[in-house]
Design an enzyme around this catalytic site. Structure first.
Site, PDB file in Angstrom:
ATOM      1  N   TYR A   1      -0.081   5.279 -12.034  1.00  0.00           N
ATOM      2  CA  TYR A   1       1.086   4.577 -12.540  1.00  0.00           C
ATOM      3  C   TYR A   1       0.666   3.312 -13.291  1.00  0.00           C
ATOM      4  O   TYR A   1       0.478   2.245 -12.711  1.00  0.00           O
ATOM      5  CB  TYR A   1       2.040   4.225 -11.402  1.00  0.00           C
TER       6      TYR A   1
ATOM      7  N   LYS B   1      -2.450   6.866  -3.714  1.00  0.00           N
ATOM      8  CA  LYS B   1      -2.949   8.225  -3.936  1.00  0.00           C
ATOM      9  C   LYS B   1      -4.400   8.217  -4.391  1.00  0.00           C
ATOM     10  O   LYS B   1      -4.910   7.203  -4.876  1.00  0.00           O
ATOM     11  CB  LYS B   1      -2.046   8.930  -4.961  1.00  0.00           C
TER      12      LYS B   1
ATOM     13  N   ASP C   1       5.893   3.436  -2.395  1.00  0.00           N
ATOM     14  CA  ASP C   1       4.859   4.373  -2.839  1.00  0.00           C
ATOM     15  C   ASP C   1       4.341   3.972  -4.202  1.00  0.00           C
ATOM     16  O   ASP C   1       5.115   3.599  -5.098  1.00  0.00           O
ATOM     17  CB  ASP C   1       5.423   5.793  -2.907  1.00  0.00           C
TER      18      ASP C   1
END
Length: 320
Positions: free
Chosen positions: A49, A73, A44
């Site tokens: 990030y 995401k 993931d």
């Protein structure tokens, strides 16, 4: 379902963007190789990030491999930052970009295109709407909900219908937004961090019955609640990204005493607890250190006595 029993343990890559401390590219590749060698195949990531650094490093690692699953995401768009700070949103290895929240159709479609570019891969399996309805992130507003409900969810349906992704859902830290949006937004999966642990089982109040009604499964992250269920109730222990308050220190000490009676690491119990629910299809762990990852994987697979779970239930740690 895109996730099977082969994906019961998964790897989260926030640390690859330098969360809390800088991470060099070779160190990122080393921890990813450790996860791969241990049999982990579900990874993931997110634009958040390290402003895309995690996506970039993960894509570099997976590009010559087969048999992996990947989730990323949407919800944040990244744009160039002429004067980036040394540390961005807690990430020390971030790319020189800035981000802003946008859950509209156009933003989600652009975010997916940008993620493909950063990953350098030709497939994204799971797409999560990131941090919607989060008071700490500033997205717990009618404006952000309207963006998703008015047009953003159309993008999710279209991307899934066209086969760009295989599954969609939410990637959040709060239970309330899951309860609110189930039935309004298509959700195959919810990646929920810190809300189904030995210290926090608020998922059981209303969310579990709703999951049954809508056929939605959980990926559980944050099993240590930011650290305290791994470190124990020591000075400076962290709970939900903040120094643990006294009542959490006291509850953790009680859990530790029960684990000690059974000669079991509290971290092992914390790692194994979520998978006991039929609602949970994967437990997500993450670190930038190969040694820590190897230890966590061993603890996840360690055989624990059934008496431990019975005592945790009797003490009210595990709520019925």
């Amino acid at each position: 379902m895109v996730l099977t029993s082969d994906h019961a343990l998964s790897f989260g890559t926030a640390s690859l963007g330098g969360l809390y401390q800088p991470v060099q590219p070779e160190d990122a590749q080393s921890v990813l190789q450790t996860a791969w060698d241990a049999g982990i195949r579900y990874f993931d990531t997110a634009p958040h990030y390290g402003n895309g650094a995690s996506e970039h490093r993960l894509g570099d690692f997976l590009r010559d491999k087969a048999g992996w699953l990947l989730s990323t995401k949407v919800g944040r768009l990244l744009t160039p930052n002429a004067a980036p700070p040394a540390t961005i949103n807690g990430f020390h290895s971030a790319l020189p970009l800035k981000q802003h929240f946008d859950f509209t159709y156009d933003a989600i479609m652009r975010s997916v295109e940008d993620s493909f570019q950063r990953l350098g891969l030709n497939r994204i399996d799971i797409l999560y709407v990131h941090d919607i309805g989060d008071p700490g992130a500033g997205t717990d507003t009618a404006h952000h909900r309207a963006q998703l409900l008015d047009s953003g969810q159309k993008a999710l349906r279209q991307l899934k219908a066209e086969g760009v992704v295989s599954a969609v859902g939410l990637g959040v830290n709060t239970v309330e937004i899951c309860e609110e949006l189930l039935g309004q937004v298509e959700m195959d999966l919810i990646l929920l961090a810190g809300r189904y642990t030995l210290l926090d089982q608020t998922t059981k109040d209303r969310l579990f019955p709703l999951l049954c009604n809508h056929g939605t499964k959980l990926v559980i992250g944050g099993v240590f609640n930011s650290g305290i269920l791994a470190t124990g109730p020591v000075r400076g222990a962290m709970y939900d990204y903040q120094p643990a308050p006294q009542h959490i220190l006291d509850r953790t000490a009680g859990i530790a005493r029960i684990c000690d009676r059974h000669q079991v690491s509290m971290a092992a119990a914390a790692l194994q607890f979520p998978a006991q629910s039929d609602h949970v299809v994967s437990t997500l762990i993450g670190t930038s250190k190969p040694g820590s990852l190897t230890r966590n994987i061993a603890q996840y697979h360690q055989e624990l006595p059934q008496e431990l779970w019975a005592d945790l239930r009797q003490a009210g740690v595990i709520r019925e």
